[in-house]
Motif scaffolding. Structure first.
Motif, short mmCIF file in Angstrom:
data_model
loop_
_atom_site.label_atom_id
_atom_site.label_comp_id
_atom_site.label_asym_id
_atom_site.label_seq_id
_atom_site.Cartn_x
_atom_site.Cartn_y
_atom_site.Cartn_z
N VAL A 118 4.69 45.06 -25.92
CA VAL A 118 3.42 45.75 -25.66
C VAL A 118 2.65 45.83 -26.98
N ILE A 119 1.43 45.33 -26.98
CA ILE A 119 0.61 45.33 -28.19
C ILE A 119 -0.75 45.96 -27.89
N GLN A 120 -1.48 46.30 -28.95
CA GLN A 120 -2.84 46.77 -28.81
C GLN A 120 -3.73 45.60 -28.37
N ALA A 121 -4.74 45.91 -27.58
CA ALA A 121 -5.65 44.84 -27.11
C ALA A 121 -6.28 44.11 -28.28
N SER A 122 -6.57 44.83 -29.36
CA SER A 122 -7.20 44.20 -30.53
C SER A 122 -6.28 43.21 -31.23
N GLU A 123 -4.97 43.29 -30.94
CA GLU A 123 -3.99 42.41 -31.58
C GLU A 123 -3.75 41.13 -30.78
N LEU A 124 -4.36 41.02 -29.62
CA LEU A 124 -4.17 39.84 -28.78
C LEU A 124 -4.81 38.62 -29.43
N LYS A 125 -4.06 37.54 -29.60
CA LYS A 125 -4.54 36.33 -30.23
C LYS A 125 -4.57 35.17 -29.24
N VAL A 126 -5.36 34.16 -29.58
CA VAL A 126 -5.44 32.96 -28.75
C VAL A 126 -4.06 32.33 -28.65
N GLY A 127 -3.67 31.95 -27.42
CA GLY A 127 -2.38 31.32 -27.20
C GLY A 127 -1.30 32.27 -26.73
N MET A 128 -1.50 33.56 -26.94
CA MET A 128 -0.53 34.54 -26.45
C MET A 128 -0.58 34.63 -24.92
N ARG A 129 0.58 34.86 -24.33
CA ARG A 129 0.65 35.03 -22.88
C ARG A 129 0.76 36.51 -22.53
N PHE A 130 -0.13 36.97 -21.66
CA PHE A 130 -0.09 38.37 -21.25
C PHE A 130 -0.05 38.46 -19.73
N GLN A 131 0.34 39.64 -19.26
CA GLN A 131 0.50 39.85 -17.82
C GLN A 131 -0.51 40.88 -17.32
N VAL A 132 -1.02 40.64 -16.14
CA VAL A 132 -1.94 41.60 -15.50
C VAL A 132 -1.47 41.85 -14.07
N ARG A 133 -1.54 43.13 -13.69
CA ARG A 133 -1.07 43.55 -12.38
C ARG A 133 -2.22 44.10 -11.55
N LYS A 134 -1.94 44.41 -10.32
CA LYS A 134 -2.94 44.97 -9.41
C LYS A 134 -3.57 46.21 -10.02
N GLY A 135 -4.91 46.24 -10.03
CA GLY A 135 -5.63 47.39 -10.56
C GLY A 135 -5.99 47.27 -12.02
N ASP A 136 -5.38 46.29 -12.72
CA ASP A 136 -5.69 46.13 -14.15
C ASP A 136 -7.01 45.40 -14.35
N ALA A 137 -7.65 45.69 -15.47
CA ALA A 137 -8.82 44.91 -15.90
C ALA A 137 -8.32 43.82 -16.84
N ILE A 138 -8.77 42.59 -16.63
CA ILE A 138 -8.33 41.49 -17.48
C ILE A 138 -8.94 41.67 -18.87
N PRO A 139 -8.10 41.75 -19.93
CA PRO A 139 -8.61 42.10 -21.25
C PRO A 139 -9.31 40.97 -21.99
N ALA A 140 -8.96 39.71 -21.67
CA ALA A 140 -9.53 38.59 -22.42
C ALA A 140 -9.62 37.36 -21.52
#
Length: 295
Positions: A136-158
């Motif tokens: 689990v990381i801060q949204a500001s730490e998300l970099k190109v190429g990283m794989r993240f997961q989104v579930r029902k009700g989530d807003a897609i961060p990037a």
């Protein structure tokens, strides 16, 4: 967060401008009524004088123009107001102040309206992003190429590309599409979209600050802060119009040996419409685009 700060500033400016307009309209109306009851009364001139003093923002802009040695329309309007006062035409000076206050209020209200519309179109993602490797990381730490997961009700961060999973994604705040759009492997997703159902693993194609939703916010802010082509033309016109009016007023005053003629020409040349038309139209255009979701 930045959008919230901008909205707060816009709301404060809107309230200040509206309060000034109400005060100036009240003082102008009171002064005009008292002038009808008793011409030249101290109360009427006091009320109209206070109305003029509330145009301090216009005088401040004129002062900055003097410091920059660049006469502009605000400078000419300030000179016109001061000229009216010197001729004891306090009502004329107050009337100019009310017009300027009205234009400022409309502009500030429009900008605040756009900020509110923009906030209503923004999906606020979680401050944390869940990566595919269970970190689990801060949204500001998300970099190109990283794989993240989104579930029902989530807003897609990037912005990203789906690598696994299936989901129905609500893109109404991004594209205006009312119905959820099905996403699976290989599909593109944009920040600001909402997960209607399902589960996705996404590879980030851009960082959060460089994703679609942030670019839209930056574009709208730039549109508000950038002068339109018409405003630029008005600005260039004012660069020679203001000195020309002052020069004509000086020449006429010297030829006729009458300083009052100088003041008359300055007041007659006061370009209220020129000052207000371009920014007024620009602000209204942005408001209309916001209302039609075309920002």
């Amino acid at each position: 967060e930045e959008a919230g700060k901008r909205e707060g500033r816009g709301s404060r400016q809107e309230k200040i401008a509206a309060s000034k307009l109400v005060a100036q309209v009240f003082l102008f109306s009171l002064g005009s009524y008292l002038e009808l009851v008793e011409q030249g009364s101290l109360l009427s001139e006091g009320a109209l004088g206070l109305c003029v003093l509330l145009s301090y923002a216009l005088f401040y802009k004129a002062f900055l123009a003097v410091l920059r040695r660049r006469a502009n329309v605000e400078f000419l309007m300030s000179v016109a107001m001061l000229g009216s006062l010197l001729q004891r035409e306090v009502m004329d000076a107050a009337m100019v102040g009310v017009v300027v206050a009205l234009l400022d209020t409309v502009t500030c209200s429009t900008i605040a309206y756009v900020d509110r519309r923009l906030k209503g179109c923004i999906s606020v993602p979680s401050a944390n992003v869940y990566l595919a490797d269970d970190r689990v990381i801060q949204a500001s730490e998300l970099k190109v190429g990283m794989r993240f997961q989104v579930r029902k009700g989530d807003a897609i961060p990037a912005d990203g590309t789906v690598v696994s999973g299936q989901a129905a994604v609500d893109e109404s705040r991004v594209t205006g599409e009312a119905r959820p759009v099905d996403k699976d492997k290989g599909s593109k997703v944009r920040s600001g979209s909402l997960m209607h159902s399902g589960f996705l693993t996404v590879t980030a194609d851009a960082e959060v600050d460089a994703s679609f939703q942030n670019r839209i916010q930056d574009s709208v802010q730039q549109a508000k802060n950038t002068m339109s082509g018409t405003q630029e033309i008005v600005g260039r016109f004012a660069e020679w119009y203001t000195p020309a009016v002052i020069a004509i007023a000086v020449i006429v005053a010297i030829v006729r040996d009458d300083f009052k003629q100088f003041l008359v020409i300055i007041v007659a040349g006061c370009p209220c419409a020129l000052l207000g038309a371009a920014p007024f139209v620009h602000a209204v255009a942005i408001a209309v685009l916001a209302k039609k979701h075309r920002l």
